[in-house]
Design an enzyme around this catalytic site. Structure first.
Site, PDB file in Angstrom:
ATOM      1  N   CYS A 138      -5.719  -2.967   1.617  1.00  0.00           N
ATOM      2  CA  CYS A 138      -5.576  -3.041   3.078  1.00  0.00           C
ATOM      3  C   CYS A 138      -6.915  -3.169   3.805  1.00  0.00           C
ATOM      4  O   CYS A 138      -7.466  -4.255   3.898  1.00  0.00           O
ATOM      5  CB  CYS A 138      -4.771  -1.853   3.581  1.00  0.00           C
ATOM      6  SG  CYS A 138      -4.030  -2.151   5.220  1.00  0.00           S
TER       7      CYS A 138
ATOM      8  N   GLU B  30       0.823  -1.208   0.000  1.00  0.00           N
ATOM      9  CA  GLU B  30       0.000   0.000   0.000  1.00  0.00           C
ATOM     10  C   GLU B  30       0.862   1.264   0.000  1.00  0.00           C
ATOM     11  O   GLU B  30       1.807   1.387   0.780  1.00  0.00           O
ATOM     12  CB  GLU B  30      -0.908  -0.029   1.223  1.00  0.00           C
ATOM     13  CG  GLU B  30      -1.841   1.157   1.353  1.00  0.00           C
ATOM     14  CD  GLU B  30      -2.730   1.072   2.574  1.00  0.00           C
ATOM     15  OE1 GLU B  30      -3.730   1.807   2.625  1.00  0.00           O
ATOM     16  OE2 GLU B  30      -2.423   0.263   3.488  1.00  0.00           O
TER      17      GLU B  30
ATOM     18  N   LYS C   1      -9.366   2.832  -2.802  1.00  0.00           N
ATOM     19  CA  LYS C   1      -9.680   2.220  -1.511  1.00  0.00           C
ATOM     20  C   LYS C   1     -11.059   2.675  -1.047  1.00  0.00           C
ATOM     21  O   LYS C   1     -11.371   3.871  -1.052  1.00  0.00           O
ATOM     22  CB  LYS C   1      -8.606   2.607  -0.491  1.00  0.00           C
ATOM     23  CG  LYS C   1      -8.681   1.881   0.842  1.00  0.00           C
ATOM     24  CD  LYS C   1      -7.460   2.232   1.697  1.00  0.00           C
ATOM     25  CE  LYS C   1      -7.422   1.479   3.003  1.00  0.00           C
ATOM     26  NZ  LYS C   1      -6.200   1.798   3.781  1.00  0.00           N
TER      27      LYS C   1
END
Length: 550
Positions: free
Chosen positions: A148, A44, A112
């Site tokens: 994540c 990430e 994300k």
């Protein structure tokens, strides 16, 4: 076109804000990939390091990220495709994103969706949440990229599955804490089982301020069976080949599997990694440690030598008239066993000078703590003078138990640039020390064998600021203290809840009062490595002026 897909997980250690060096490291990694690799996956925000915090609010920083991504894509046009996470602007918003780069350009971008805003995370401060991601078409595959936090919620994986994803890939910058590797694996297995899809997880490694990223990247098949796991606390490339069977399911080959170690080992390696990267990434030439002959400075010295090498560690014993012969012997024996530089600078003369200068200005019957703390502050002055003269960083040595209850002196033993033990309870300090005497840590630079003399482990801990002093004159026994503190801090239990576990009510109340009163001290403490579920600083933020009593 072949259905085989060889994927390499690139577990690297970027530096926050160092865009050009990070890009160079990514390019070097791409050039070192196995010949059969078709897709490399980076952690990430690998281009800028994690967490970039308010750097993301600077337009000039985002301009530089854009330029670095474009340059890297062009420079690696003849390399395999790769997933490169980066901050990204779109329609006036900034997102935590991941690009598929192939053939010299960005071919797809995923944003994300879930932004963590708890504990050490405050991504909602700097990023906008993206929509539920769509699968990325790559050759004749459909890759479900979950950045994540998106793995920790079932909706993202379920959406990707419903949209035709045939594999889940998770770029991460997941910080270490005790028990976290097992928790991550449990969550990942749940996502694989829910979707019936294999899952590949790549994590960053290395230290960034208080955080340590432990690596441990892994690959699971569609049932959640582990096929490979990367090393903890070290960079590495981990490859696996996937092939469809006649029924269309993925079959992945098994690779190396590194296991997480016991708690003292994981805590030791995390503290060692965090210290090493804090010193190296901030360009300090080494560290200074005030040696007391006690367990905390001994463990700090061992960590420093393992992290940096003995030549980078300068240990100083600063005796007063209360320092015992045993402490002098133990401090020197520990330092000699580690191979670090050792010297003695007595503080009796400067302490007497302070006493003489202050004698006419202190009220009659000034408490003894006034004169005890003069000794600690004299030691701090010696270490900071040496730091100014050499450029070496002072490593403070107080543990979490002491920081919690304020059993430390402001501008004395609390002075320093970093504290490797800041989030390590005293009982764990002893466990880590025993573990280190029996093991040399992987990637450690210190010697094999016993480095902390046995007498340091067995004698009663003491600050030696007055005759016959021990820590238990002021504090409960450390096993009792640490159990109460864990209840108050990590579990956020009330006094009544802790009393129900069998602890003495008056002791719990006393510890709770000490914990509250010491908040102002902790605000002035140096940063230190996060080890537990709730570290002081970024993760546990209470008001200094606080009228609520538990």
């Amino acid at each position: 076109m072949s259905d085989n897909l060889h994927i390499t997980l690139a577990q690297i250690n970027p530096v926050v804000g160092a865009l050009a060096p990070n890009a160079a490291a990514i390019r070097a990694t791409l050039e070192a990939l196995p010949a059969q690799t078709r897709l490399a996956v980076f952690p990430e925000l690998a281009i800028c390091g994690y967490p970039p915090e308010d750097l993301v609010l600077k337009p000039s920083f985002l301009d530089a990220v854009d330029a670095e991504v474009a340059n890297l894509a062009a420079a690696c046009a003849d390399r395999p495709a790769f997933l490169l996470p980066a901050p990204w602007r779109r329609d006036g918003q900034v997102y935590n994103a991941c690009h598929l780069i192939e053939g010299g350009r960005v071919r797809a971008t995923v944003l994300k969706h879930h932004l963590p805003n708890y504990g050490v995370f405050d991504e909602r401060r700097v990023f906008a949440p993206g929509p539920l991601p769509e699968p990325i078409a790559f050759r004749n595959h459909r890759l479900g990229v979950m950045i994540c936090e998106d793995m920790w919620f079932p909706d993202v994986a379920a959406h990707l599955k419903s949209r035709g994803a045939d594999m889940l890939i998770v770029p991460n910058a997941s910080p270490f804490e005790l028990g976290k590797p097992e928790t991550r694996l449990t969550v990942a297995r749940a996502r694989a089982a829910e979707t019936g899809l294999p899952l590949l997880y790549v994590n960053q490694c290395g230290g960034q301020d208080e955080l340590v990223f432990d690596g441990g990247s892994f690959a699971l098949n569609e049932t959640g069976q582990m096929l490979l796991q990367g090393e903890f606390f070290a960079e590495g490339l981990y490859s696996t080949t996937w092939e469809r069977n006649t029924g269309g399911a993925w079959l992945g080959d098994a690779g190396i599997r590194h296991e997480a170690g016991p708690e003292p080992e994981m805590a030791y390696r995390a503290a060692m990694t965090g210290l090493r990267d804090y010193v190296i990434k901030n360009s300090f030439p080494g560290v200074l440690i005030g040696m007391s002959g006690g367990i905390d400075s001994a463990l700090s010295a061992a960590l420093a030598v393992d992290a940096l090498g003995a030549e980078s560690v300068h240990c100083v014993m600063m005796p007063s008239r209360f320092t015992s012969r045993e402490s002098l012997e133990d401090a020197e024996a520990c330092t000699r066993a580690l191979g670090a530089f050792y010297e003695t600078i007595a503080i009796e003369e400067p302490v007497q000078s302070f006493n003489a200068a202050l004698s006419a200005h202190l009220p009659p019957g000034a408490p003894s703590i006034t004169f005890e703390n003069l000794q600690s502050r004299a030691r701090g002055m010696v270490l900071m003078a040496l730091s100014n003269a050499t450029g070496r960083m002072v490593l403070s040595t107080g543990n979490k138990s002491e920081m919690a209850v304020g059993y430390a002196t402001l501008y004395g033993d609390m002075c320093g640039g970093f504290n490797a033990l800041k989030d390590i309870y005293k009982t764990l300090v002893y466990d880590m020390s025993r573990w280190r005497n029996a093991h040399r840590p992987a990637h450690g630079l210190g010697p094999h064998g016993v480095v902390i003399p046995d007498r340091i482990l067995t004698k009663a801990p003491t600050a030696e600021l007055k005759p016959g002093q021990t820590d238990q004159d002021t504090l409960p026994p450390y096993d009792v203290l640490d159990a109460i503190l864990e209840g108050l801090i990590e579990k956020t239990h009330s006094v009544e809840e802790i009393v129900k576990t069998g602890q003495d009510r008056e002791t719990v109340l006393r510890v709770a009062r000490m914990l509250d009163r010491a908040e102002y001290k902790r605000r002035q403490a140096p940063p230190g490595v996060k080890i537990t579920a709730r570290a002081f600083g970024r993760e546990r933020r209470y008001p200094i002026t606080n009228g609520f009593k538990n």
